[in-house]
Design an enzyme around this catalytic site. Structure first.
Site, PDB file in Angstrom:
ATOM      1  N   ASP A 170       0.828  -1.226   0.000  1.00  0.00           N
ATOM      2  CA  ASP A 170       0.000   0.000   0.000  1.00  0.00           C
ATOM      3  C   ASP A 170       0.851   1.260   0.000  1.00  0.00           C
ATOM      4  OD1 ASP A 170      -2.180  -1.655   0.451  1.00  0.00           O
ATOM      5  OD2 ASP A 170      -2.284  -1.210   2.603  1.00  0.00           O
ATOM      6  N   TYR A 206       6.738  -9.839   7.184  1.00  0.00           N
ATOM      7  CA  TYR A 206       6.428  -8.424   7.353  1.00  0.00           C
ATOM      8  C   TYR A 206       6.752  -8.030   8.796  1.00  0.00           C
ATOM      9  CZ  TYR A 206       3.696  -7.912   3.039  1.00  0.00           C
ATOM     10  OH  TYR A 206       3.291  -7.831   1.729  1.00  0.00           O
TER      11      TYR A 206
END
Lengths: 258, 258
Positions: free
Chosen positions: B51, B113
């Site tokens: 994003d 992540y």
């Protein structure tokens, strides 16, 4: 009320610490925040005049406030109000009440600066404007040797951008100069009783130039011993420099002059 | 020639990874660098569609190059040429020749992540746009408990911003979810075989909300077990998220499919 402020900033966003006409400096931005809150000009006295691009983890400044409204009588209240008015690239980490005799610059006893190098083929994007990117061979033991040589009391006139006339006393005491390596990250950590204009950047530049074997250590020594060195000095980029900490004498265990 | 690229970027400078009309995305910028060098369009296939605001330490992408001039026949040459054309906020860390069957997205076996929190009164300026600033009480043991609960195979449909219809299979395996604290810095590290759209940000948001004791752990469990949870989900800000690593199966010890 005299306030001691501990301030952090991202130097890449500002034209340095010191107020300048038509430039965005950290001092100007904090003075403008004070003016918003107090309704009149308040001068912010910083301990170090960091250059454009130089970062601060803990710059120190002081301000003398006149009469303040009861709701602004606590240092914490000033800290919150200032941070609410400042951009996120400048933060007041701490605000403390100090004695009238406290002066951020004149009472400072010693300072720590860190110079950050990234030694690899590629500079990671998150280190852009935050480290000096060095690639190619680097003689790490020579780097440590140079750091050890500059420790102690020296006349650093060969490592300042100003002429001797502007700064009469160019003798400084470097208590320690450490070289720390963690993977591709190399830090040069300078702790001294004072630093001349551009001194850390010129020392870092010279150390790196020697470690890259582009300058003979003898030329480095000539410069350190005050002789006119045969080659031009190398000033490391501002973006790798961090003002880490400023020490003041402790009184009553408070860590501040009261 | 098929090239595997390992790419780092500062997400705060871009509208995310994936190409969008009239937006500055990482994919667009890299495709434009390829077009500069090759003289024609080359599609860059990324492994993760990060994003806007999300950072990458090692995103992976692949490109299929047709006939290349002899001077552009080595992956290292492409790496240098691309980096010379790209802004410093995007770097090609590595370029490797891979087999025709290598696909950055479809061959990915697992991903790591990291979600970064800063738990203190004030966010340091150098962490601005790089961490989620949390102040106030935080129940660290509850945070660890939540991390442990979400590890393993679950249907994460309650932790994605898309409806179940858009993503048919919402079952993912989280091999590990670690909580690491170092001073005021808290990292949530997720390693899994795949992640749904917004999944890490929604998990981080939910974990933090429980740890702040604003959400009952029972509601968290309801959402995890697929039931319609009684409260709205909390999506952590993009700026705290880092794509750390993507794993591919090793063939011939090369770490890449050849």
């Amino acid at each position: 009320m005299n306030l001691k402020l501990t301030i952090a900033y991202d130097g890449s966003c500002f034209s340095g610490w010191q107020s300048q006409s038509h430039k965005k400096t950290v001092q100007d931005i904090i003075e403008s925040a004070f003016a918003d809150i107090a309704g009149h000009r308040i001068i912010v006295h910083g301990a170090s005049r960091t250059d454009a691009g130089v970062h601060a983890l803990a710059q120190v400044a002081h301000v003398t406030l006149g009469e303040v409204s009861p709701k602004m009588s606590s240092p914490e209240r000033w800290q919150s109000a200032l941070n609410a008015s400042l951009p996120p690239q400048v933060r007041i980490l701490r605000a403390q009440r100090v004695s009238k005799t406290f002066h951020a610059r004149f009472c400072a006893q010693s300072k720590i600066y860190r110079y950050l190098l990234w030694h690899d083929h590629t500079l990671p994007p998150l280190l852009y404007q935050r480290a000096w990117h060095i690639h190619g061979p680097l003689n790490f033991s020579l780097m440590k040797e140079m750091a050890s040589i500059i420790s102690g009391i020296h006349d650093f006139r060969g490592f300042t951008a100003r002429s001797g006339a502007a700064q009469k006393n160019t003798i400084r005491d470097l208590y320690s100069v450490k070289v720390a390596q963690r993977g591709k990250e190399i830090s040069l950590i300078f702790h001294g009783n004072g630093f001349l204009y551009h001194m850390v950047r010129m020392l870092a530049g010279a150390i790196v130039h020697v470690a890259r074997e582009k300058t003979d250590p003898k030329d480095f020594l000539l410069r350190l011993h005050g002789a006119q060195a045969p080659i031009a000095p190398h000033t490391a980029p501002a973006a790798g420099l961090y003002l880490v900490r400023i020490f003041y004498k402790k009184i009553n265990g408070l860590g501040v002059e009261m």
